[in-house]
Motif scaffolding. Structure first.
Motif, PDB file in Angstrom:
ATOM      1  N   ARG A  77      -4.939  -3.671  22.292  1.00  0.00           N
ATOM      2  CA  ARG A  77      -5.212  -3.956  20.880  1.00  0.00           C
ATOM      3  C   ARG A  77      -6.693  -3.750  20.573  1.00  0.00           C
ATOM      4  O   ARG A  77      -7.049  -3.142  19.560  1.00  0.00           O
ATOM      5  CB  ARG A  77      -4.795  -5.388  20.558  1.00  0.00           C
ATOM      6  CG  ARG A  77      -5.167  -5.819  19.135  1.00  0.00           C
ATOM      7  CD  ARG A  77      -4.808  -7.276  18.901  1.00  0.00           C
ATOM      8  NE  ARG A  77      -5.262  -7.716  17.581  1.00  0.00           N
ATOM      9  CZ  ARG A  77      -6.458  -8.222  17.340  1.00  0.00           C
ATOM     10  NH1 ARG A  77      -7.349  -8.349  18.332  1.00  0.00           N
ATOM     11  NH2 ARG A  77      -6.796  -8.596  16.115  1.00  0.00           N
ATOM     12  N   ILE A  81      -8.053  -0.970  17.913  1.00  0.00           N
ATOM     13  CA  ILE A  81      -8.880  -1.299  16.754  1.00  0.00           C
ATOM     14  C   ILE A  81     -10.183  -0.504  16.790  1.00  0.00           C
ATOM     15  O   ILE A  81     -10.627   0.037  15.774  1.00  0.00           O
ATOM     16  CB  ILE A  81      -9.120  -2.820  16.699  1.00  0.00           C
ATOM     17  CG1 ILE A  81      -7.823  -3.516  16.274  1.00  0.00           C
ATOM     18  CG2 ILE A  81     -10.255  -3.163  15.754  1.00  0.00           C
ATOM     19  CD1 ILE A  81      -7.888  -5.033  16.289  1.00  0.00           C
ATOM     20  N   GLU A 111      -1.851 -12.758  13.694  1.00  0.00           N
ATOM     21  CA  GLU A 111      -1.142 -11.515  13.425  1.00  0.00           C
ATOM     22  C   GLU A 111       0.353 -11.722  13.630  1.00  0.00           C
ATOM     23  O   GLU A 111       0.772 -12.402  14.572  1.00  0.00           O
ATOM     24  CB  GLU A 111      -1.624 -10.384  14.345  1.00  0.00           C
ATOM     25  CG  GLU A 111      -2.972  -9.823  13.981  1.00  0.00           C
ATOM     26  CD  GLU A 111      -3.345  -8.585  14.791  1.00  0.00           C
ATOM     27  OE1 GLU A 111      -4.379  -7.989  14.480  1.00  0.00           O
ATOM     28  OE2 GLU A 111      -2.600  -8.237  15.737  1.00  0.00           O
ATOM     29  N   SER A 147      -1.176   3.576   7.338  1.00  0.00           N
ATOM     30  CA  SER A 147      -2.203   4.197   8.164  1.00  0.00           C
ATOM     31  C   SER A 147      -2.614   5.547   7.591  1.00  0.00           C
ATOM     32  O   SER A 147      -1.827   6.254   6.963  1.00  0.00           O
ATOM     33  CB  SER A 147      -1.697   4.374   9.593  1.00  0.00           C
ATOM     34  OG  SER A 147      -0.509   5.147   9.605  1.00  0.00           O
ATOM     35  N   TYR A 154      -2.929   0.144  13.052  1.00  0.00           N
ATOM     36  CA  TYR A 154      -4.263  -0.287  12.653  1.00  0.00           C
ATOM     37  C   TYR A 154      -5.038   0.812  11.912  1.00  0.00           C
ATOM     38  O   TYR A 154      -6.243   0.679  11.687  1.00  0.00           O
ATOM     39  CB  TYR A 154      -5.078  -0.723  13.875  1.00  0.00           C
ATOM     40  CG  TYR A 154      -4.609  -2.021  14.498  1.00  0.00           C
ATOM     41  CD1 TYR A 154      -4.854  -3.248  13.888  1.00  0.00           C
ATOM     42  CD2 TYR A 154      -3.908  -2.010  15.700  1.00  0.00           C
ATOM     43  CE1 TYR A 154      -4.426  -4.438  14.471  1.00  0.00           C
ATOM     44  CE2 TYR A 154      -3.476  -3.192  16.288  1.00  0.00           C
ATOM     45  CZ  TYR A 154      -3.730  -4.401  15.672  1.00  0.00           C
ATOM     46  OH  TYR A 154      -3.301  -5.574  16.247  1.00  0.00           O
ATOM     47  N   ILE A 157      -7.428  -0.191   8.960  1.00  0.00           N
ATOM     48  CA  ILE A 157      -8.216  -1.407   9.088  1.00  0.00           C
ATOM     49  C   ILE A 157      -9.626  -1.246   8.532  1.00  0.00           C
ATOM     50  O   ILE A 157     -10.209  -2.199   7.985  1.00  0.00           O
ATOM     51  CB  ILE A 157      -8.245  -1.888  10.554  1.00  0.00           C
ATOM     52  CG1 ILE A 157      -8.707  -3.339  10.645  1.00  0.00           C
ATOM     53  CG2 ILE A 157      -9.091  -0.957  11.443  1.00  0.00           C
ATOM     54  CD1 ILE A 157      -8.492  -3.980  11.999  1.00  0.00           C
ATOM     55  N   TYR A 173       0.064  -4.039   7.135  1.00  0.00           N
ATOM     56  CA  TYR A 173      -0.074  -2.644   7.518  1.00  0.00           C
ATOM     57  C   TYR A 173       1.283  -2.063   7.908  1.00  0.00           C
ATOM     58  O   TYR A 173       2.162  -2.769   8.411  1.00  0.00           O
ATOM     59  CB  TYR A 173      -0.991  -2.491   8.734  1.00  0.00           C
ATOM     60  CG  TYR A 173      -2.374  -3.096   8.627  1.00  0.00           C
ATOM     61  CD1 TYR A 173      -3.450  -2.358   8.153  1.00  0.00           C
ATOM     62  CD2 TYR A 173      -2.609  -4.406   9.040  1.00  0.00           C
ATOM     63  CE1 TYR A 173      -4.732  -2.900   8.085  1.00  0.00           C
ATOM     64  CE2 TYR A 173      -3.881  -4.960   8.971  1.00  0.00           C
ATOM     65  CZ  TYR A 173      -4.937  -4.210   8.500  1.00  0.00           C
ATOM     66  OH  TYR A 173      -6.199  -4.751   8.435  1.00  0.00           O
TER      67      TYR A 173
END
Length: 610
Positions: A77, A81, A111, A147, A154, A157, A173
């Motif tokens: 993760r 990110i 999350e 996205s 992500y 983001i 998302y």
């Protein structure tokens, strides 16, 4: 609680878009969660916005895995990110992120992630909701974003998360049916909900193609899902919004229910994510969405502009030759060691022999290719940055991926002889090793080449090795074969529909965008809305191109300004309009200035001019 969340999710999924065939307006659509909802808290040395990296960590190299073969979910993760931030934002020392605009504060929270499926789809997609601990229950806000490009969940983001989370908004998302859940055909493994690798049948996977016993290499969800996901991008966005509301019910049960009547839902996105936002706007019969901010959208409307596949396949065909024209002598990435690429000159000669270009020498043929592009609507500002997409072989990769998606091709039956797979140091196809597979979810962009996967096939031993396959890709748009008709029908299904008359929409686009030229996308979309009596806000940004991340590259950033600040500013204006009753800003063309060799200055953006 999980059963309650699933029930709430099913109950609130009122149709802003309907499955095929279309049912009566306002009816339910069949949306299915695949497996469990995964809830995880991120606090202390971790957070929602940067996984604990902060601005300094995002500017540094990607964080390493302790075990390259078996990275943990937290490591995956964090690196995902980092990958998605650095793929969108300009973190170069001259770019001004964090000082002139933007910030990366610590945002603790939770999350909620799941696999979901829209009705009629074969493959699932990811939905994810970030709920900050500082969620503002007095001014309920949910930011929804798909996205950018074909990135993972992500992938928005840097826009939606960076703007919404520090303001106390929850952010939902969706990967919109694309993403980085690559499936390895040799090991028969895919990506589980936590980002780790799992064998087929052992857990719900982000993507697993239909079984192909003899296939080798890599299957990519965007190309091989069998769903033409782009036609459903609007439905994915609306589903993410409803999932976001359901997860707010789960996060704050005493304040439930969260609905579009008591929670402002702002949809935003960059590039393909912005196109998905505008698709959702045209499907929102239930008035779920309060406002839309679309940044450089990949959008087209029937009868106006040009679809991405049309101009991408044209660029793949003509630009390698056109770049030999002297107008590109000082254009970044148009030259290799100061000379026009030999493959481009071979393309000129081959197209001339085919009767597609005029001129008896390379200079005249290059100019003829340039004239053809201009006749098709390409503007010189867009062509200058389209040169980088040509040098990086992006047009061929985009066209091959989208053609496979539109034709619903299997991994071993991609059009025009293409396939995806790992390669060794000499470019020879090999089976991906465990370390390469493990990093796909965190490191890939959703369209190879990259993260150890290459676009294979589609070449021969001629002087123009990619030429025949490019001809094939272009013929899928211009020809009259069964595949060509299928492809054009698939593209037609992606056209954005007219949004409701009172929906506030802000569209911002760089005038120097060479990947999604404003002349083919935003400008005709806005014109279609205006012709129908709508009043969208249209911000045109000179000296802004498509890839802010490219601005850190030598000889590139000094010519352009970033586009992301205009996305943040547009979201500020949208929030002021929705929450405070302020009027929407006017449409305008900003008086920007190229950054030059120094640090980006506030005056160059011209955001405060009025």
């Amino acid at each position: 609680m999980r059963r309650l969340a699933l029930l709430l999710f099913a109950l609130v999924l009122l149709a802003a878009c309907a499955p095929r065939p279309s049912p009566p307006e306002g009816s339910m659509i069949d949306n299915i969660l695949v497996g469990d909802v995964r809830e995880t808290a991120y606090r202390g040395h971790d957070d929602l916005l940067s996984a604990g990296l902060g601005l300094a960590g995002l500017r540094a190299k990607a964080p390493a895995f302790a075990d390259t073969i078996a990275p943990t979910p937290a490591e995956l993760r964090r690196r995902a990110i980092h990958t998605n931030w650095t793929g969108i934002a300009d973190f170069g020392p001259l770019g001004g992120y964090g000082s002139l605009y933007g910030a990366v504060p610590d945002v603790p929270g939770r999350e909620f992630s799941a696999f979901a499926r829209v009705s009629g789809a074969k493959s699932p997609h990811r939905v994810l909701v970030q709920v900050p601990d500082a969620f503002d229950a007095r001014a309920r806000c949910l930011v929804v974003a798909a996205s950018s490009g074909s990135r993972g969940v992500y992938g928005a983001i840097a826009l939606a998360g960076a703007w919404g989370l520090p303001r106390g908004c929850a952010v939902a998302y969706t990967d919109k049916g694309t993403g980085t859940g690559y499936y390895d055909l040799d090991s028969q493994t895919g990506v589980a909900l936590d980002g780790t690798r799992a064998a087929r049948g052992s857990a719900p996977l982000e993507f697993a193609p239909d079984a192909v016993d003899s296939a080798h290499g890599t299957a990519i969800k965007h190309a091989h899902s069998g769903d033409n996901p782009e036609a459903d991008w609007g439905r994915h966005v609306l589903q993410a919004a409803q999932f976001g509301l359901a997860m707010l019910d789960r996060a704050y049960p005493q304040q439930a229910p969260f609905t579009h009547a008591n929670t402002r839902v702002i949809v935003t996105g960059v590039s393909n994510g912005a196109g998905a936002a505008l698709q959702a706007a045209g499907l929102d019969q239930a008035h779920l969405i309060a406002g839309v901010v679309a940044l450089a959208p990949n959008v087209h409307v029937e009868g106006r502009g040009r679809a991405l596949y049309d101009y991408a396949s044209e660029a793949a065909l003509l630009l390698p030759c056109a770049l030999a024209d002297p107008r590109f002598d000082r254009v970044p990435f148009a030259r290799v060691h100061g000379a026009a690429p030999s493959a481009g000159l071979a393309r000129c000669a081959r197209l001339h022999e085919a009767g597609l270009l005029e001129g008896t020498d390379a200079a005249a043929q290059a100019h003829s290719a340039l004239d053809r592009l201009r006749a098709g609507g390409w503007e010189d500002t867009a062509l200058a940055t389209a040169a980088s997409s040509t040098t990086f072989d992006l047009w061929r990769a985009v066209a091959a991926t989208y053609a496979s998606s539109y034709l619903r091709a299997a991994p071993d039956a991609m059009p025009c002889g293409f396939r995806f797979g790992a390669i060794d140091a000499h470019g020879a196809p090999i089976a991906a090793d465990a370390a390469t597979r493990a990093a796909w979810w965190s490191d890939a962009s959703g369209i190879p080449p990259g993260a150890g996967v290459a676009l294979l096939g589609g070449t021969d031993a001629s002087a123009d090795p990619a030429g025949a396959a490019i001809d094939c890709l272009r013929a899928l748009w211009s020809g009259d074969t069964a595949d060509a008709r299928t492809l054009r029908a698939s593209v037609a299904a992606t056209a954005a529909k007219l949004p409701r008359a009172d929906l506030p929409i802000i569209v911002a686009h760089g005038e120097d965008d060479g990947l999604l030229p404003i002349a083919f996308s935003s400008r005709p979309y806005v014109a279609s809305l205006e012709a129908a009596g709508r009043r969208p806000v249209f911000w045109r940004v000179p000296h802004a191109q498509h890839f802010d991340a490219f601005l850190a590259l030598p000889a590139f950033g000094d010519r352009y300004v970033p586009l992301l600040p205009y996305g943040y500013a547009a979201l500020d204006k949208m929030w002021a309009h929705l929450a405070e009753g302020a009027p929407l800003p006017p449409s305008r063309r900003f008086t920007t200035q190229p950054r030059g060799a120094g640090v980006l200055e506030k005056a160059a953006l011209a955001l405060d001019a009025r």
